[in-house]
Write a protein that holds these residues in place. Structure first.
Motif, mmCIF file in Angstrom:
data_model
loop_
_atom_site.group_PDB
_atom_site.id
_atom_site.type_symbol
_atom_site.label_atom_id
_atom_site.label_comp_id
_atom_site.label_asym_id
_atom_site.label_seq_id
_atom_site.Cartn_x
_atom_site.Cartn_y
_atom_site.Cartn_z
ATOM 1 N N UNK A 531 23.131 -38.949 6.061
ATOM 2 C CA UNK A 531 24.434 -39.615 6.022
ATOM 3 C C UNK A 531 25.012 -39.809 7.411
ATOM 4 N N UNK A 532 24.395 -39.173 8.423
ATOM 5 C CA UNK A 532 24.824 -39.342 9.810
ATOM 6 C C UNK A 532 24.059 -40.461 10.505
ATOM 7 N N UNK A 533 23.161 -41.124 9.777
ATOM 8 C CA UNK A 533 22.323 -42.154 10.400
ATOM 9 C C UNK A 533 23.164 -43.312 10.899
ATOM 10 N N UNK A 534 22.805 -43.832 12.076
ATOM 11 C CA UNK A 534 23.500 -44.987 12.629
ATOM 12 C C UNK A 534 22.529 -46.096 13.022
ATOM 13 N N UNK A 535 21.230 -45.919 12.702
ATOM 14 C CA UNK A 535 20.203 -46.895 13.061
ATOM 15 C C UNK A 535 19.305 -47.156 11.856
#
Length: 569
Positions: A531-535
Motif C-alpha cells: 500500500x506504500x507503493x508509488x511506482x
C-alpha cells in the motif's frame, strides 16, 4: 385584493430627472423598441397618425423563457413613459367566489381608462397570462368566464385614430413563458396585435447585461467581461445577475480569509470563474445538460475522427463568418458508429467542450415511458432547450434504441406488446425527424448520435440533411494504442522497465476502454504488493494483461468496418 400599481412617478415642481429604461435593462433592443412604439409613438406622432388614419395597436404579448427580463422591461418602460401602471397576475385575480375575479379585471380596466382620460398613458400589465387565460377547451367554468371577460374588456378599449388633443390611451401588455398555453382568441389582431419573443441574449447582449450588473463592482484590471460573456452560453438576464452576485461573494470570501478589511480585494477573473462553476444556465435545468470538461488531449489516437468532428462542431461556431461568406450550411447531425468502448461518448463530450457548447444527453431509457406521448414531449422539450441555449449539442447515446428501423418489430417500450412497442418507436422516430428538419432555421444546434448497430437505424435518418456525416470510430491501431496508454499513465509513476510500446504490441484488438482498464489494473496490482507503493512496474502490467482479454475479434472488427465500406461504395 387591490390591484398592484408600482413604479408610479410622482408629479412635482422640482426639476424632473429623465429616466431611461436602458439604465435598468440591457441586451433587449427589439422588445424595448416595440414597447416604445406602443407607448411613446401615439404621443410623439399623434398628428402624423391622424393624417394617415392609423389605428394604434391595443396590446403586446411578450413571450420567452423565465428570467429573460420580460417583467423588468415593462416596469422600466412604465417609469420611462411616466405611465399609470397596473399589474395583474393569477394570484391577484383568481378568487374563490364566482364573479370576484371578473370584477377585479373590470376595475383594473376602468381605473386605467380614467387615468388615460386625463392625458396620462396607462399600462395594464398581465404577468403569466397563461394562468389567467388558458384555452377554453378546459372544463373549468371560472377560467372560461375570465377569458370571456378579458376578451370583452380588450375589445372595449378605444383604438381611435391619432388625436393631437388627447393621444394617450390604454395599452395591454402581457408576458408568458408558455405562449401556446394561451386561448387563441387573444392572439388575433385587435387584441394582442403584436407578439415579441424575448429570447436569451446573444454574446453581445450578455456583455451589455454584465456591464449593467457589474457597474458598481470594483473590477480588477485583469477582468475581461467579453471573455466572461463568451463562457456564459445559454444564460438569461437573471442568471447573469446571479453570476455577478456570486463573483462578488467569491471576492468577499477571499478577502475574509486575509483577516482584515484593509485587504478587501477587487473582483478578479478567478472570482468570475468560481461564480461560473456555481451558476449555470437556468434554461437547461431539469435536463441532463453540461459543458463537459473533456478535451481532445484526453483521447488518444482517432486523429481523423477528431478532425472531422472539429469541422462539423467547432467550425460553424467559431468560424461562422467564413461559412456565411461561402454560403455553407452547417451540418445538422453527425452519427458516430463503431464497437463498444471506442470513445464515442467521450468524443461527443470533447467536441462540446472544444466548442464551448451545452451538451444535452438523451437515451432510450429516458424516452420510452409507460405514459402515452411522454417520450415525444421530452424529445420536443429537449430540442426547444437546445435552441434556446445555442450553441448546443443534443447527444443520443445508443441511437439505435431511439431511431430503430420501422417495421422490424423492435421497440423496447414498456408495454410488452410488440405492436405497441413498434408504435411507440415509430412515434419517437417521427418526432425526431420533424425536430431535426426544424433545425434548418436554428443556428448553433447540432444532433450527435452514437451507436454500435448503425444498420439498425432507420434509413430516413441516414440521408444528407439529417445525419450529414457518418463517422466510423474504429478500435485503436498500434500508434493509437500507444497514445491511449500515454494518456492513461500520465499521472502514474512508471518504473524504468515499463515499455509502453511493448504493452501496445501485446494489446491488439483492445478498445480504448479496455486499455484504460489495463492501466487501472496494473496500478491496483502495485498496491496489492504494498500500500506504500508509488511506482508501477513491468510485472504489474504483465499481471494485468493476463487477467484481461479483448472482447473483440478480428472478424467482429471487420464486420463493424463493413458498414462504412458499404456506405462509401
Amino acid at each position: 385584493m387591490e390591484v398592484e400599481q408600482p413604479n408610479q412617478e410622482q408629479d412635482g415642481d422640482a426639476a424632473e430627472v429623465v429616466f431611461a429604461a436602458e439604465s435598468v435593462v440591457a441586451g433587449m433592443e427589439v422588445p424595448l423598441q416595440a414597447l416604445r412604439e406602443l407607448l411613446l409613438w401615439p404621443v410623439l406622432y399623434a398628428e402624423e397618425a391622424r393624417t394617415l388614419g392609423l389605428r394604434w395597436p391595443k396590446g403586446l404579448l411578450l413571450y420567452g423563457p423565465p428570467g429573460t427580463g420580460k417583467t423588468s422591461l415593462v416596469h422600466a418602460m412604465a417609469r420611462e413613459c411616466k405611465a399609470h401602471f397596473t399589474s395583474l397576475s393569477g394570484a391577484s385575480v383568481h378568487r374563490a367566489y364566482a364573479g370576484e375575479s371578473e370584477r377585479i379585471l373590470r376595475e383594473a380596466f376602468a381605473n386605467a381608462a380614467s387615468e388615460a382620460a386625463t392625458g396620462r398613458p396607462a399600462i395594464i400589465f398581465i404577468d403569466e397570462v397563461d394562468t389567467i387565460c388558458p384555452p377554453r377547451d378546459s372544463r373549468r367554468q371560472q377560467e372560461t368566464r375570465l377569458v370571456a371577460q378579458l376578451l370583452t374588456l380588450m375589445d372595449g378599449i378605444v383604438s381611435s385614430r391619432g388625436s393631437s388633443s388627447n393621444p394617450s390611451r390604454v395599452v395591454v401588455v402581457a408576458a408568458t413563458n408558455r405562449v401556446n398555453a394561451i386561448d387563441p382568441a387573444l392572439r388575433r389582431p385587435g387584441r394582442f396585435d403584436r407578439e415579441i419573443a424575448v429570447a436569451p441574449p446573444s454574446i453581445q447582449g450578455r456583455y451589455e447585461i454584465l456591464c449593467l450588473h457589474s457597474r458598481k463592482l470594483p473590477l480588477d484590471k485583469s477582468v475581461d467581461l467579453h471573455a466572461v460573456a463568451a463562457m456564459c452560453n445559454g444564460y438569461v438576464g437573471a442568471d447573469i445577475q446571479a453570476l455577478c452576485r456570486e463573483a462578488a461573494m467569491s471576492a468577499l470570501q477571499n478577502s475574509l480569509q486575509c483577516k482584515g478589511e484593509e485587504h478587501l480585494k477587487s473582483v478578479g477573473m478567478e472570482d468570475w470563474q468560481e461564480a461560473h462553476r456555481k451558476v449555470g444556465p437556468s434554461i437547461v435545468r431539469g435536463a441532463a445538460a453540461e459543458i463537459p470538461q473533456v478535451s481532445w488531449e484526453d483521447i488518444g489516437g482517432l486523429h481523423e475522427v477528431k478532425k472531422r468532428l472539429q469541422q462539423a462542431v467547432e467550425w460553424p461556431i467559431k468560424h461562422a463568418d467564413a461559412f456565411t461568406r461561402l454560403g455553407l450550411r452547417p451540418s445538422r447531425g453527425v452519427l458516430l458508429h463503431g464497437p463498444p468502448g471506442c470513445c464515442k461518448t467521450t468524443l461527443a463530450k470533447a467536441a462540446a467542450h472544444a466548442a464551448q457548447a451545452t451538451l444535452l444527453s438523451l437515451s432510450g431509457a429516458e424516452l420510452y415511458s409507460m405514459y402515452v406521448g411522454e417520450g415525444e414531449a421530452l424529445l420536443r422539450d429537449t430540442f426547444r432547450r437546445a435552441r434556446l441555449s445555442a450553441p448546443s449539442i443534443i447527444f443520443f447515446d445508443e441511437a439505435d434504441a431511439i431511431a430503430a428501423r420501422r417495421g422490424v418489430g423492435e421497440g423496447g417500450g414498456a408495454r410488452g406488446s410488440s405492436e405497441n412497442d413498434t408504435s411507440v418507436g415509430e412515434k419517437l422516430l417521427s418526432t425526431l425527424l420533424t425536430e431535426i428538419d426544424g433545425l434548418e432555421l436554428a443556428q448553433g444546434v447540432l444532433v450527435l448520435a452514437a451507436t454500435n448497430r448503425p444498420q439498425a437505424i432507420d434509413a430516413a435518418l441516414m440521408r444528407p440533411g439529417r445525419f450529414d456525416s457518418v463517422l466510423y470510430v474504429p478500435p485503436p491501431d498500434f500508434e493509437s494504442r500507444l497514445e491511449v496508454l500515454h494518456v492513461h499513465t500520465r499521472h502514474m509513476q512508471l518504473s524504468d522497465d515499463v515499455d509502453l510500446e511493448e504493452v501496445a504490441e501485446n494489446t491488439e484488438c483492445f478498445t480504448g476502454a479496455e486499455l484504460a482498464g489495463l492501466c487501472r489494473e496494473a496500478a491496483i496490482a502495485a498496491l496489492r504488493e504494498s500500500l506504500e507503493a508509488d511506482t508501477v512496474c513491468k510485472r504489474h502490467f504483465s499481471s494485468a494483461r493476463n487477467g484481461i482479454q479483448p472482447t473483440l475479434t478480428p472478424l467482429q472488427i471487420a464486420g463493424y468496418a463493413n458498414f462504412r465500406t458499404k456506405r462509401l461504395t
